[in-house]
Design an enzyme around this catalytic site. Sequence first.
Site, PDB file in Angstrom:
ATOM      1  N   HIS A   1      -2.536   6.919   5.271  1.00 14.87           N
ATOM      2  CA  HIS A   1      -3.075   5.793   4.513  1.00 14.87           C
ATOM      3  C   HIS A   1      -4.270   5.170   5.221  1.00 14.87           C
ATOM      4  O   HIS A   1      -4.191   4.785   6.390  1.00 14.87           O
ATOM      5  CB  HIS A   1      -1.986   4.738   4.301  1.00 14.87           C
ATOM      6  CG  HIS A   1      -2.503   3.421   3.824  1.00 14.87           C
ATOM      7  ND1 HIS A   1      -3.315   3.299   2.716  1.00 14.87           N
ATOM      8  CD2 HIS A   1      -2.329   2.158   4.310  1.00 14.87           C
ATOM      9  CE1 HIS A   1      -3.622   2.020   2.535  1.00 14.87           C
ATOM     10  NE2 HIS A   1      -3.037   1.319   3.485  1.00 14.87           N
TER      11      HIS A   1
ATOM     12  N   ASN B   1     -10.405   0.738   1.998  1.00 13.64           N
ATOM     13  CA  ASN B   1      -8.957   0.733   1.790  1.00 13.64           C
ATOM     14  C   ASN B   1      -8.691   0.503   0.300  1.00 13.64           C
ATOM     15  O   ASN B   1      -8.811  -0.610  -0.196  1.00 13.64           O
ATOM     16  CB  ASN B   1      -8.320  -0.372   2.638  1.00 13.64           C
ATOM     17  CG  ASN B   1      -6.800  -0.433   2.470  1.00 13.64           C
ATOM     18  OD1 ASN B   1      -6.226   0.229   1.616  1.00 13.64           O
ATOM     19  ND2 ASN B   1      -6.155  -1.244   3.304  1.00 13.64           N
TER      20      ASN B   1
ATOM     21  N   HIS C   1      -1.951  19.834   6.768  1.00 12.58           N
ATOM     22  CA  HIS C   1      -2.868  18.741   6.425  1.00 12.58           C
ATOM     23  C   HIS C   1      -2.123  17.409   6.483  1.00 12.58           C
ATOM     24  O   HIS C   1      -0.932  17.336   6.161  1.00 12.58           O
ATOM     25  CB  HIS C   1      -3.458  18.951   5.028  1.00 12.58           C
ATOM     26  CG  HIS C   1      -4.093  20.289   4.833  1.00 12.58           C
ATOM     27  ND1 HIS C   1      -5.345  20.599   5.329  1.00 12.58           N
ATOM     28  CD2 HIS C   1      -3.637  21.407   4.225  1.00 12.58           C
ATOM     29  CE1 HIS C   1      -5.636  21.852   5.017  1.00 12.58           C
ATOM     30  NE2 HIS C   1      -4.618  22.371   4.348  1.00 12.58           N
TER      31      HIS C   1
ATOM     32  N   CYS D   1       0.809  -1.227   0.000  1.00  6.14           N
ATOM     33  CA  CYS D   1       0.000   0.000   0.000  1.00  6.14           C
ATOM     34  C   CYS D   1       0.839   1.272   0.000  1.00  6.14           C
ATOM     35  O   CYS D   1       0.303   2.359  -0.235  1.00  6.14           O
ATOM     36  CB  CYS D   1      -0.930   0.011   1.211  1.00  6.14           C
ATOM     37  SG  CYS D   1      -2.084  -1.393   1.242  1.00  6.14           S
TER      38      CYS D   1
ATOM     39  N   HIS E   1     -14.300   5.502   5.242  1.00  6.28           N
ATOM     40  CA  HIS E   1     -15.741   5.298   5.325  1.00  6.28           C
ATOM     41  C   HIS E   1     -16.382   5.237   3.941  1.00  6.28           C
ATOM     42  O   HIS E   1     -17.212   4.364   3.656  1.00  6.28           O
ATOM     43  CB  HIS E   1     -16.369   6.428   6.136  1.00  6.28           C
ATOM     44  CG  HIS E   1     -17.852   6.314   6.312  1.00  6.28           C
ATOM     45  ND1 HIS E   1     -18.761   6.837   5.403  1.00  6.28           N
ATOM     46  CD2 HIS E   1     -18.605   5.725   7.285  1.00  6.28           C
ATOM     47  CE1 HIS E   1     -19.985   6.583   5.808  1.00  6.28           C
ATOM     48  NE2 HIS E   1     -19.928   5.912   6.947  1.00  6.28           N
TER      49      HIS E   1
ATOM     50  N   HIS F   1      12.570   1.315   4.998  1.00  6.76           N
ATOM     51  CA  HIS F   1      12.341  -0.114   4.728  1.00  6.76           C
ATOM     52  C   HIS F   1      12.869  -0.927   5.902  1.00  6.76           C
ATOM     53  O   HIS F   1      14.041  -0.834   6.262  1.00  6.76           O
ATOM     54  CB  HIS F   1      13.058  -0.529   3.441  1.00  6.76           C
ATOM     55  CG  HIS F   1      12.442  -1.723   2.778  1.00  6.76           C
ATOM     56  ND1 HIS F   1      12.254  -2.928   3.430  1.00  6.76           N
ATOM     57  CD2 HIS F   1      11.966  -1.903   1.521  1.00  6.76           C
ATOM     58  CE1 HIS F   1      11.697  -3.795   2.592  1.00  6.76           C
ATOM     59  NE2 HIS F   1      11.508  -3.196   1.434  1.00  6.76           N
TER      60      HIS F   1
END
Length: 506
Positions: free
Chosen positions: A405, A438, A401, A238, A434, A317
């Site tokens: 994710h 995802n 802002h 993702c 909502h 990573h």
Amino acid sequence: MEGGGAQVQNGGAGEGTGGVHVRQNVRRKYVKLGYHYLMKHLMTLCLVPIVAMTVDKAGQMSSDDVLHLWLHLQHNLVTVAVCSALLVFGATVYVMTRPRSVYLVDFSCYLPPSDLRVNYKDFMEHSKATGDFDDSSLEFQRRILERSGLGEETYVPDAMRYIPPRPTMAKAREEAEQVMFGALDNLFTNTSLNPKDIGILVVNCSLFNPTPSLSAMIINRYKLRGNIRSFNLGGMGCSAGVIAIDLAKDMLQVHRNTYAVVVSTENITQNWYFGNKKSMLIPNCLFRVGGAAILLSNKSSDRRRAKYKLVHVVRTHCGADDRAFHCVYQEQDDRGKTGVSLSKDLMAIAGMALKTNITTLGPLVLPISEQVLFVLTLAAKKLFNANIRPYIPDFKMAFDHFCIHAGGRAVIDELEKNLQLQPKHVEASRMTLHRFGNTSSSSIWYELAYTEAKGRMRKGHRLWQIAFGSGFKCNSAVWEALRNVKASPNSPWMQCIDRYPVEIKG
């Protein structure tokens, strides 16, 4: 009566203590605010006396002093010429070698057709009708859905609407084409871009990697030029959307005056899990159809029409750690059913990855006041072995802002807590989860689209996109708004933004 009197006294004492705490918190707030203003303008305050002394000294100089200074410069003409030449040479080298600015001209998020919407009831009835899940698995999925933060209007691929489902290669290609081409068509329309002007194409999709590749599908559809630099990123989870932006940024440093298009998506059709292993059922409940296309440019002429400028990309990573490597893992269960397993250690590992990421990002974005507090706290702990809690920098001082994710409710809750954010800072993430679920690597773009649709993005505002992915990775991208940004035409929030924010139950 006496007991009642005691209760009243205790209540009064409690109210008094509460009032003291409120006043103390207000006092701390203003002390910290004053400290930040002092550190922000410290250089200016230090320079004022020096400038005043210089002006005063210059005012005291006589005409003979000025003439003497002029004669001194004439006798050192060679030195002045050499210094001037070095200054011009250094300025030229700086201009030629500095990184090129990368601008985000516009982006587009795919809005699936309404017939692909699925609510809780339909989801559970369909899962039961497939016959692949036992009662325990069905109950588990129901509980996950109720606590997930997903609403009743998310989207599943067409292949999942049949009984039995049709997770074929043809259906997977169909999903990929609908999402990618839908986002790109809208992007090209909004920007009036000729597809043949694209010099760089980066596509990321973790679980679906056909031959020819997804990037080749786009090149074929839009008849892109033959010397295009195309890349197809797979298996990166993702957080691959930020990785794709980073790759495009690096390519735009090499190739002059060109456009780069990044397409971030995920494909669900062939990656739905039809087994009963609990850790592999969670993705079924969370992942939904979605994708985004982003247009980047290194042309200085595009600054006037661009929405944002890329400021930083920081990638972390943790794959060297075995626990991190296996916490999001595609595998087969005991019955040979393929799915993605999520470890119980996922949130702990995500927290570790986030800590490493912000350790690198912090010095790049935090004001000097926050960095001084962090260094002083760290030094006190190391030098005096003091029992001092590590100072958590206030990233609200650096960003206006946040696009976290939308991996799940727990992910957003954890970052809200760890970064000490307020509900308004995670509103875009919660509402995206909502409304769309995802959508993997594209979720951070649906969140940015939400912020734009609400009219909250002003010139000079800074945005932090944070994404997590298998491997395990935590990646950040920082953008600066170049103007007051409005929502692009055909924004995915266009028809429903007035209904948000909504109260999340569960």
